[in-house]
Design an enzyme around this catalytic site. Sequence first.
Site, PDB file in Angstrom:
ATOM      1  N   SER A  69      -0.271   3.924  -2.657  1.00  0.00           N
ATOM      2  CA  SER A  69      -0.157   4.144  -1.222  1.00  0.00           C
ATOM      3  C   SER A  69       0.701   3.014  -0.676  1.00  0.00           C
ATOM      4  O   SER A  69       0.465   1.843  -0.992  1.00  0.00           O
ATOM      5  CB  SER A  69      -1.533   4.165  -0.565  1.00  0.00           C
ATOM      6  N   GLU A  70       1.700   3.360   0.129  1.00  0.00           N
ATOM      7  CA  GLU A  70       2.750   2.384   0.438  1.00  0.00           C
ATOM      8  C   GLU A  70       2.274   1.209   1.300  1.00  0.00           C
ATOM      9  O   GLU A  70       2.984   0.234   1.446  1.00  0.00           O
ATOM     10  CB  GLU A  70       3.962   3.071   1.076  1.00  0.00           C
ATOM     11  N   ASN A  71       1.074   1.311   1.860  1.00  0.00           N
ATOM     12  CA  ASN A  71       0.570   0.161   2.612  1.00  0.00           C
ATOM     13  C   ASN A  71       0.057  -0.946   1.681  1.00  0.00           C
ATOM     14  O   ASN A  71      -0.308  -2.012   2.164  1.00  0.00           O
ATOM     15  CB  ASN A  71      -0.528   0.584   3.593  1.00  0.00           C
ATOM     16  N   GLY A  72       0.047  -0.667   0.353  1.00  0.00           N
ATOM     17  CA  GLY A  72      -0.194  -1.787  -0.540  1.00  0.00           C
ATOM     18  C   GLY A  72      -1.314  -1.657  -1.549  1.00  0.00           C
ATOM     19  O   GLY A  72      -2.045  -2.618  -1.795  1.00  0.00           O
ATOM     20  N   SER A 130       5.521  -3.243  -2.329  1.00  0.00           N
ATOM     21  CA  SER A 130       5.239  -1.819  -2.360  1.00  0.00           C
ATOM     22  C   SER A 130       6.525  -0.996  -2.351  1.00  0.00           C
ATOM     23  O   SER A 130       6.690  -0.049  -3.129  1.00  0.00           O
ATOM     24  CB  SER A 130       4.381  -1.448  -1.145  1.00  0.00           C
TER      25      SER A 130
END
Lengths: 232, 218
Positions: free
Chosen positions: B46-49, B88
Amino acid sequence: MNKVVNNVEEALKGIQDGMTLMLGGFGLCGIPENSIAQLVKMGIKDLTCISNNAGVDDFGLGLLLQQRQIKKMVSSYVGENAEFERQMLSGELEVDLIPQGSLAERCRAGGAGIPAFFTPAGYGTEVAEGKEVRIFNGKPHILETALTADFSIVKAWKGDTEGNLVFKGTARNFNPMMAMAGRITIAEVEELVPAGELDPNFIHTPGIFIQRIFKGEKFEKRIEQRTVRQRN
Amino acid sequence: MALDKNGIAKRIAQELKDGWYVNLGIGIPTLVANYIPEGIEVEFQSENGILGMGPFPFEGEEDPDLINAGKQTITARKGAVYFDSATSFAMIRGQHVQLTVLGAMEVSQEGDIANWKIPGKMVKGMGGAMDLVASADNIIVAMMHANKAGESKILKKCTLPLTGVGCVKKIVSDLAVLEVKDGKFHLIERAPGVSVEVIVSLTEGDLVVPDFVPEMEI
């Protein structure tokens, strides 16, 4: 080098009308909520805020929007905030929407002494308008410039008196890059410990990027989308 | 019958391969995680980390410091790792993620995608979508074939502001599986009970239809 200040008032000293601020966080996760509350109290206006999101109507940066303290927002996604949308569509608020990866890298670049870089993100879209295009490995890329701020305000889980920071879970997000890109960077932490207590092997942000650190008075840590599964 | 959201997610899950790192967008793509075929292991980014995203937490175990890109509370699987946003997107731009699944408002036969803005109406921002579509080698779009008024969203040319150009290679809609290549859509499969005629009539872009179009097996 002791970076500790006593409280949020002392930490935010020097922030003035018209300045550019970076604020860490993704949604409401990992936002410097004590500092945001203090900015509301101080009534500072005409701010340019660089932050991935703009909070919700009554929490996070939404609080500054409500008081019309923000002149311009630089973000990647602002969908959770009705007041934001209203101010933007009516032209009261300037908005610069940036692809999330480009926003992260522009902050990192700003802190790392890289003035600009090429990325494929946004090529062929309105994000690319007016930007230099170059082909690398047969693929078009656009030139994006670094971002810096007068003040960066980040939130960490633990910090020590030297300003070394450790983040928790996905509350890390934009905080480490923004910490690097502020001329003055303020860290609010849940737990402030003496130097030597954090294992140097597991520090996420080295204290050199932090000028002031304080223990936040309280952390509400509001959840934006509470999703759960049933126990069987 | 046209597929519902879960049906689309189920069909997309069949594309997963053992050992892949996968980024799922908000909406229908998120549901793909519920239908991982047995015997294969994939990790969700998930690109938020986070890499190694697990299911939603049990009630009472929500952690405000642990969310996905849709801001939903999640859990972390064994072996998960957290990282900052620059790292990320290094994973994403650097093509270390093998598959990206995301939603779309429109896709064109050139592989252009629009999913972030309706001028004057909806301006929420692109989030990570532009970085994802510009970099991923393997993008599957999950979408409805037509809007509620019956107008095709699978077009010769997108009408909405673009998210990326020439990047979509495969679409799984409620009606069909399409490939996008050589400037045309190619009909690969149809949803159970959906006729080729219905798909043709709801596809505005140029569509190549083979003599035999198998039904999806879901």
